[in-house]
Every structure is written in C-alpha cells, then in structure tokens.
Design a protein around this motif. Sequence first.
Motif, mmCIF file in Angstrom:
data_model
loop_
_atom_site.group_PDB
_atom_site.id
_atom_site.type_symbol
_atom_site.label_atom_id
_atom_site.label_comp_id
_atom_site.label_asym_id
_atom_site.label_seq_id
_atom_site.Cartn_x
_atom_site.Cartn_y
_atom_site.Cartn_z
ATOM 1 N N ALA A 3 -7.492 -5.561 88.227
ATOM 2 C CA ALA A 3 -6.315 -5.179 89.004
ATOM 3 C C ALA A 3 -6.500 -5.441 90.490
ATOM 4 O O ALA A 3 -7.545 -5.130 91.060
ATOM 5 N N CYS A 4 -5.465 -6.009 91.065
ATOM 6 C CA CYS A 4 -5.469 -6.271 92.505
ATOM 7 C C CYS A 4 -5.607 -4.957 93.276
ATOM 8 O O CYS A 4 -4.921 -3.985 92.974
ATOM 9 N N THR A 5 -6.504 -4.947 94.260
ATOM 10 C CA THR A 5 -6.718 -3.740 95.068
ATOM 11 C C THR A 5 -5.444 -3.358 95.812
ATOM 12 O O THR A 5 -5.185 -2.179 96.035
ATOM 13 N N TYR A 6 -4.646 -4.333 96.147
ATOM 14 C CA TYR A 6 -3.430 -4.059 96.921
ATOM 15 C C TYR A 6 -2.221 -3.729 96.051
ATOM 16 O O TYR A 6 -1.597 -2.696 96.215
ATOM 17 N N CYS A 7 -1.890 -4.614 95.106
ATOM 18 C CA CYS A 7 -0.636 -4.427 94.367
ATOM 19 C C CYS A 7 -0.833 -4.025 92.905
ATOM 20 O O CYS A 7 0.133 -3.674 92.232
ATOM 21 N N GLY A 8 -2.054 -4.072 92.402
ATOM 22 C CA GLY A 8 -2.296 -3.623 91.041
ATOM 23 C C GLY A 8 -2.052 -4.657 89.954
ATOM 24 O O GLY A 8 -2.277 -4.388 88.783
ATOM 25 N N CYS A 9 -1.599 -5.861 90.338
ATOM 26 C CA CYS A 9 -1.385 -6.918 89.344
ATOM 27 C C CYS A 9 -2.737 -7.432 88.833
ATOM 28 O O CYS A 9 -3.768 -7.213 89.456
ATOM 29 N N ASP A 10 -2.711 -8.138 87.725
ATOM 30 C CA ASP A 10 -3.924 -8.748 87.201
ATOM 31 C C ASP A 10 -4.234 -9.982 88.052
ATOM 32 O O ASP A 10 -3.484 -10.959 88.036
ATOM 33 N N VAL A 11 -5.327 -9.929 88.804
ATOM 34 C CA VAL A 11 -5.636 -11.012 89.742
ATOM 35 C C VAL A 11 -5.900 -12.347 89.046
ATOM 36 O O VAL A 11 -5.674 -13.399 89.622
ATOM 37 N N THR A 12 -6.365 -12.301 87.796
ATOM 38 C CA THR A 12 -6.698 -13.551 87.114
ATOM 39 C C THR A 12 -5.454 -14.368 86.791
ATOM 40 O O THR A 12 -5.551 -15.530 86.423
ATOM 41 N N ALA A 13 -4.273 -13.772 86.945
ATOM 42 C CA ALA A 13 -3.028 -14.493 86.692
ATOM 43 C C ALA A 13 -2.584 -15.255 87.927
ATOM 44 O O ALA A 13 -1.592 -15.966 87.908
ATOM 45 N N HIS A 14 -3.332 -15.106 89.018
ATOM 46 C CA HIS A 14 -2.949 -15.749 90.280
ATOM 47 C C HIS A 14 -4.106 -16.592 90.790
ATOM 48 O O HIS A 14 -4.815 -17.198 90.001
ATOM 49 N N ASP A 15 -4.292 -16.640 92.113
ATOM 50 C CA ASP A 15 -5.410 -17.365 92.723
ATOM 51 C C ASP A 15 -6.306 -16.334 93.392
ATOM 52 O O ASP A 15 -6.246 -16.155 94.604
ATOM 53 N N PRO A 16 -7.108 -15.642 92.589
ATOM 54 C CA PRO A 16 -7.834 -14.478 93.093
ATOM 55 C C PRO A 16 -8.813 -14.736 94.233
ATOM 56 O O PRO A 16 -9.446 -15.788 94.318
ATOM 57 N N VAL A 17 -8.891 -13.725 95.103
ATOM 58 C CA VAL A 17 -9.821 -13.726 96.229
ATOM 59 C C VAL A 17 -10.630 -12.437 96.110
ATOM 60 O O VAL A 17 -10.072 -11.379 95.864
ATOM 61 N N PHE A 18 -11.952 -12.553 96.231
ATOM 62 C CA PHE A 18 -12.798 -11.373 96.095
ATOM 63 C C PHE A 18 -13.505 -11.081 97.413
ATOM 64 O O PHE A 18 -13.974 -11.986 98.083
ATOM 65 N N VAL A 19 -13.591 -9.800 97.745
ATOM 66 C CA VAL A 19 -14.220 -9.380 98.995
ATOM 67 C C VAL A 19 -15.469 -8.571 98.667
ATOM 68 O O VAL A 19 -15.466 -7.777 97.726
ATOM 69 N N ALA A 20 -16.533 -8.811 99.416
ATOM 70 C CA ALA A 20 -17.762 -8.040 99.222
ATOM 71 C C ALA A 20 -18.298 -7.615 100.575
ATOM 72 O O ALA A 20 -18.090 -8.281 101.585
ATOM 73 N N GLU A 21 -18.966 -6.470 100.599
ATOM 74 C CA GLU A 21 -19.591 -5.987 101.822
ATOM 75 C C GLU A 21 -21.092 -5.912 101.576
ATOM 76 O O GLU A 21 -21.543 -5.687 100.447
ATOM 77 N N LEU A 22 -21.862 -6.140 102.644
ATOM 78 C CA LEU A 22 -23.304 -6.096 102.514
ATOM 79 C C LEU A 22 -23.822 -4.713 102.890
ATOM 80 O O LEU A 22 -23.518 -4.190 103.960
ATOM 81 N N ALA A 23 -24.562 -4.086 101.993
ATOM 82 C CA ALA A 23 -25.137 -2.763 102.270
ATOM 83 C C ALA A 23 -26.584 -2.781 101.801
ATOM 84 O O ALA A 23 -26.867 -2.978 100.623
ATOM 85 N N ASP A 24 -27.517 -2.597 102.732
ATOM 86 C CA ASP A 24 -28.939 -2.629 102.415
ATOM 87 C C ASP A 24 -29.329 -3.919 101.704
ATOM 88 O O ASP A 24 -30.152 -3.908 100.779
#
Length: 57
Positions: A3-24
């Motif tokens: 599910a899209c973090t913003y709109c809740g749609c299934d991201v795989t049905a679109h052109d998904p973008v993934f965000v990651a943060e670096l921690a330790d």
Amino acid sequence: MSACTYCGCDVTAHDPVFVAELADGDRLPAGQFCNYGCLAAHIDEAGLTEGTACRID
Ligand SMILES: [Zn+2]
C-alpha cells in the motif's frame, strides 16, 4: 499487498518509488509510493523538507 504510504493504493499497479532512511548503517524502509506524484504530495503534507536542506545558499 504494498500500500502506498500516501494514498493507500497498491503501488505495484503503478510506477513505484521506495524511500529508505539510514539508521546506524542500516537502510530502514521509510515509505513506498505509487510514483513521484504521491511521494511529492506526502512530503508536502508531512512537511518533511522543512529545515532539512543539506546546503543553504
Ligand atoms: Zn499513491
């Protein structure tokens, strides 16, 4: 289900973008979005860019 973090749609049905943060030294998932449109809207709504520029001209 990815599910899209913003709109809740299934991201795989679109052109998904993934965000990651670096921690330790580890990449932690910080969100997934249908496309840059949803990412930009999410950033706007959550005010994620306020005071976070890496360089101020
Ligand atoms: Zn979305």
